[in-house]
Design a protein around this motif. Structure first.
Motif, PDB file in Angstrom:
ATOM      1  N   LYS A  34      56.144  37.839  41.180  1.00  0.00           N
ATOM      2  CA  LYS A  34      54.683  37.032  41.182  1.00  0.00           C
ATOM      3  C   LYS A  34      54.142  37.342  42.482  1.00  0.00           C
ATOM      4  CE  LYS A  34      52.977  32.398  41.622  1.00  0.00           C
ATOM      5  NZ  LYS A  34      53.140  31.164  41.828  1.00  0.00           N
ATOM      6  N   GLY A  35      54.904  37.654  43.576  1.00  0.00           N
ATOM      7  CA  GLY A  35      54.089  37.873  44.844  1.00  0.00           C
ATOM      8  C   GLY A  35      53.504  39.131  44.708  1.00  0.00           C
ATOM      9  N   ASP A  36      54.128  40.319  44.089  1.00  0.00           N
ATOM     10  CA  ASP A  36      53.386  41.664  43.940  1.00  0.00           C
ATOM     11  C   ASP A  36      52.025  41.359  43.143  1.00  0.00           C
ATOM     12  OD1 ASP A  36      55.438  42.758  45.275  1.00  0.00           O
ATOM     13  OD2 ASP A  36      56.694  43.437  43.484  1.00  0.00           O
ATOM     14  N   ILE A  37      52.281  40.486  42.148  1.00  0.00           N
ATOM     15  CA  ILE A  37      50.992  40.553  41.336  1.00  0.00           C
ATOM     16  C   ILE A  37      49.882  39.985  41.810  1.00  0.00           C
ATOM     17  CG2 ILE A  37      50.122  39.382  39.118  1.00  0.00           C
ATOM     18  CD1 ILE A  37      53.020  40.026  37.906  1.00  0.00           C
ATOM     19  N   TYR A  38      50.281  38.500  42.630  1.00  0.00           N
ATOM     20  CA  TYR A  38      49.240  37.920  43.379  1.00  0.00           C
ATOM     21  C   TYR A  38      48.504  38.813  44.415  1.00  0.00           C
ATOM     22  CZ  TYR A  38      49.559  33.828  40.055  1.00  0.00           C
ATOM     23  OH  TYR A  38      49.281  32.931  39.101  1.00  0.00           O
ATOM     24  N   ASN A  39      49.439  39.378  45.143  1.00  0.00           N
ATOM     25  CA  ASN A  39      49.144  40.186  46.293  1.00  0.00           C
ATOM     26  C   ASN A  39      48.037  41.333  45.554  1.00  0.00           C
ATOM     27  OD1 ASN A  39      48.596  40.820  49.030  1.00  0.00           O
ATOM     28  ND2 ASN A  39      50.429  42.551  48.368  1.00  0.00           N
ATOM     29  N   GLU A  40      48.374  41.955  44.538  1.00  0.00           N
ATOM     30  CA  GLU A  40      47.498  42.897  43.865  1.00  0.00           C
ATOM     31  C   GLU A  40      45.978  42.266  43.884  1.00  0.00           C
ATOM     32  OE1 GLU A  40      45.784  46.076  43.394  1.00  0.00           O
ATOM     33  OE2 GLU A  40      48.026  46.255  43.790  1.00  0.00           O
ATOM     34  N   ILE A  41      46.010  41.023  43.199  1.00  0.00           N
ATOM     35  CA  ILE A  41      44.762  40.207  42.848  1.00  0.00           C
ATOM     36  C   ILE A  41      44.144  40.096  44.057  1.00  0.00           C
ATOM     37  CG2 ILE A  41      43.499  38.070  42.084  1.00  0.00           C
ATOM     38  CD1 ILE A  41      46.248  37.993  39.926  1.00  0.00           C
ATOM     39  N   ALA A  42      44.725  39.544  45.331  1.00  0.00           N
ATOM     40  CA  ALA A  42      44.134  39.573  46.471  1.00  0.00           C
ATOM     41  C   ALA A  42      43.549  40.957  46.947  1.00  0.00           C
ATOM     42  CB  ALA A  42      45.166  38.845  47.303  1.00  0.00           C
ATOM     43  N   SER A  43      44.308  42.017  46.612  1.00  0.00           N
ATOM     44  CA  SER A  43      43.758  43.273  47.230  1.00  0.00           C
ATOM     45  C   SER A  43      42.635  43.603  46.478  1.00  0.00           C
ATOM     46  CB  SER A  43      44.866  44.351  47.015  1.00  0.00           C
ATOM     47  OG  SER A  43      45.953  44.097  47.770  1.00  0.00           O
ATOM     48  N   GLN A  44      42.629  43.404  45.385  1.00  0.00           N
ATOM     49  CA  GLN A  44      41.261  43.540  44.541  1.00  0.00           C
ATOM     50  C   GLN A  44      40.069  42.692  44.765  1.00  0.00           C
ATOM     51  OE1 GLN A  44      41.125  46.210  42.014  1.00  0.00           O
ATOM     52  NE2 GLN A  44      43.049  46.691  42.960  1.00  0.00           N
ATOM     53  N   VAL A  45      40.403  41.514  45.202  1.00  0.00           N
ATOM     54  CA  VAL A  45      39.219  40.501  45.822  1.00  0.00           C
ATOM     55  C   VAL A  45      38.783  41.389  47.144  1.00  0.00           C
ATOM     56  CG1 VAL A  45      38.567  38.477  46.691  1.00  0.00           C
ATOM     57  CG2 VAL A  45      40.037  38.594  44.657  1.00  0.00           C
ATOM     58  N   VAL A  46      39.595  41.726  48.016  1.00  0.00           N
ATOM     59  CA  VAL A  46      39.105  42.198  49.230  1.00  0.00           C
ATOM     60  C   VAL A  46      38.466  43.531  49.041  1.00  0.00           C
ATOM     61  CG1 VAL A  46      39.950  43.348  51.451  1.00  0.00           C
ATOM     62  CG2 VAL A  46      41.150  41.413  50.477  1.00  0.00           C
ATOM     63  N   GLN A  47      39.040  44.301  48.146  1.00  0.00           N
ATOM     64  CA  GLN A  47      38.310  45.661  47.683  1.00  0.00           C
ATOM     65  C   GLN A  47      36.859  45.370  47.165  1.00  0.00           C
ATOM     66  OE1 GLN A  47      40.740  48.414  45.334  1.00  0.00           O
ATOM     67  NE2 GLN A  47      42.495  48.217  46.770  1.00  0.00           N
ATOM     68  N   ILE A  48      36.690  44.712  46.415  1.00  0.00           N
ATOM     69  CA  ILE A  48      35.404  44.345  45.868  1.00  0.00           C
ATOM     70  C   ILE A  48      34.590  43.754  46.809  1.00  0.00           C
ATOM     71  CG2 ILE A  48      34.274  42.637  44.096  1.00  0.00           C
ATOM     72  CD1 ILE A  48      36.775  43.160  42.072  1.00  0.00           C
ATOM     73  N   ARG A  49      34.944  42.745  47.685  1.00  0.00           N
ATOM     74  CA  ARG A  49      34.035  42.429  48.614  1.00  0.00           C
ATOM     75  C   ARG A  49      33.738  43.453  49.653  1.00  0.00           C
ATOM     76  NH1 ARG A  49      34.089  36.521  49.586  1.00  0.00           N
ATOM     77  NH2 ARG A  49      32.681  36.898  51.026  1.00  0.00           N
ATOM     78  N   GLN A  50      34.718  44.185  49.964  1.00  0.00           N
ATOM     79  CA  GLN A  50      34.562  45.256  51.080  1.00  0.00           C
ATOM     80  C   GLN A  50      33.592  46.411  50.442  1.00  0.00           C
ATOM     81  OE1 GLN A  50      38.249  46.384  52.708  1.00  0.00           O
ATOM     82  NE2 GLN A  50      38.026  44.835  54.155  1.00  0.00           N
ATOM     83  N   LEU A  51      33.821  46.935  49.413  1.00  0.00           N
ATOM     84  CA  LEU A  51      33.152  48.163  48.928  1.00  0.00           C
ATOM     85  C   LEU A  51      32.022  47.826  47.862  1.00  0.00           C
ATOM     86  CD1 LEU A  51      36.362  49.977  48.139  1.00  0.00           C
ATOM     87  CD2 LEU A  51      34.903  50.380  50.050  1.00  0.00           C
ATOM     88  N   ASN A  52      32.191  46.598  47.543  1.00  0.00           N
ATOM     89  CA  ASN A  52      31.074  46.281  46.471  1.00  0.00           C
ATOM     90  C   ASN A  52      31.111  47.063  45.169  1.00  0.00           C
ATOM     91  OD1 ASN A  52      28.986  44.365  45.869  1.00  0.00           O
ATOM     92  ND2 ASN A  52      27.366  45.528  46.455  1.00  0.00           N
ATOM     93  N   ILE A  53      32.155  47.415  44.683  1.00  0.00           N
ATOM     94  CA  ILE A  53      32.356  48.068  43.550  1.00  0.00           C
ATOM     95  C   ILE A  53      33.118  47.173  42.520  1.00  0.00           C
ATOM     96  CG2 ILE A  53      33.651  50.181  42.450  1.00  0.00           C
ATOM     97  CD1 ILE A  53      33.115  51.613  45.086  1.00  0.00           C
ATOM     98  N   GLY A  54      32.750  46.851  41.455  1.00  0.00           N
ATOM     99  CA  GLY A  54      33.384  45.902  40.593  1.00  0.00           C
ATOM    100  C   GLY A  54      32.956  44.402  40.743  1.00  0.00           C
ATOM    101  N   LYS A  55      33.335  43.604  39.849  1.00  0.00           N
ATOM    102  CA  LYS A  55      32.989  42.088  39.736  1.00  0.00           C
ATOM    103  C   LYS A  55      34.323  41.364  40.102  1.00  0.00           C
ATOM    104  CE  LYS A  55      29.817  43.518  36.284  1.00  0.00           C
ATOM    105  NZ  LYS A  55      29.226  43.358  35.015  1.00  0.00           N
TER     106      LYS A  55
END
Length: 192
Positions: free
Chosen positions: A88-109
């Protein structure tokens, strides 16, 4: 009198059969629940691995992994498993990573990601539980590694929330960053 004794004996036999049948039904149901948990854990692992290997083409796999681990964590047997908390930690951390990447790089939604109110906080809580439940040293080490990885996501998400003037959520992210730091340091691990 003999007839009433015979009726009582039949009643007693029927009662034993009823309780035996009920016991078997409960046992079969419990075994089926354990099988469902194993299948969902395996699905969550496979889906997360598929997403990690090809994030661009397997976006739906992250949602599939989240749904599977959420089903596991909705059961008492799932909550009693350190490996489930780690996953669960790994999956939710990956979701958090994706949020950060989208916010930083503005790639994806952000809308394409699984819906979680605060994935980094959920990840920290899951890793903390995995640490508590660790039996073998590698289990604790894996949970500590995850805790170290989630720190950056917590900090970034806290900054985003602060900029959005969501101060209570930002405070929570920053507090969990410090909590993770303290756990890592208490266990001799590096902290950001």
């Amino acid at each position: 009198m003999r007839n009433s004794r015979h009726t009582f004996k039949n009643f007693y036999t029927m009662k034993k059969l009823l309780f035996l049948s009920l016991g078997l039904l409960v046992a079969v149901t419990a075994l089926q629940a354990q099988e469902d948990i194993k299948k969902d854990l395996a699905l969550a692992k496979r889906s997360l691995a598929s997403f990690t290997l090809d994030q661009a083409n397997n976006k739906d796999k992250l949602g599939e992994a989240k749904e599977a681990i959420d089903r596991v964590m909705a059961t008492d047997a799932g909550k009693a498993t350190g490996a489930a908390w780690q996953l669960k930690g790994d999956i939710y951390n990956e979701i958090a990573s994706q949020v950060v990447q989208i916010r930083q790089l503005n790639i994806g939604k952000l809308e394409d990601l699984p819906k979680v109110d605060n994935p980094a906080v959920e990840a920290v809580e899951a890793y903390q539980k995995a640490i508590e439940m660790a039996v073998k040293s590698f289990e604790k080490k894996d949970a500590l590694k995850g805790l170290g990885l989630v720190q950056g996501n917590l900090s970034n998400l806290g900054i985003y929330k602060y900029e959005e003037q969501d101060y209570s959520s930002a405070y929570k992210d920053f507090k969990y960053t410090i909590d993770a730091h303290e756990i890592l340091k208490a266990n001799g691990e590096k902290s950001t």
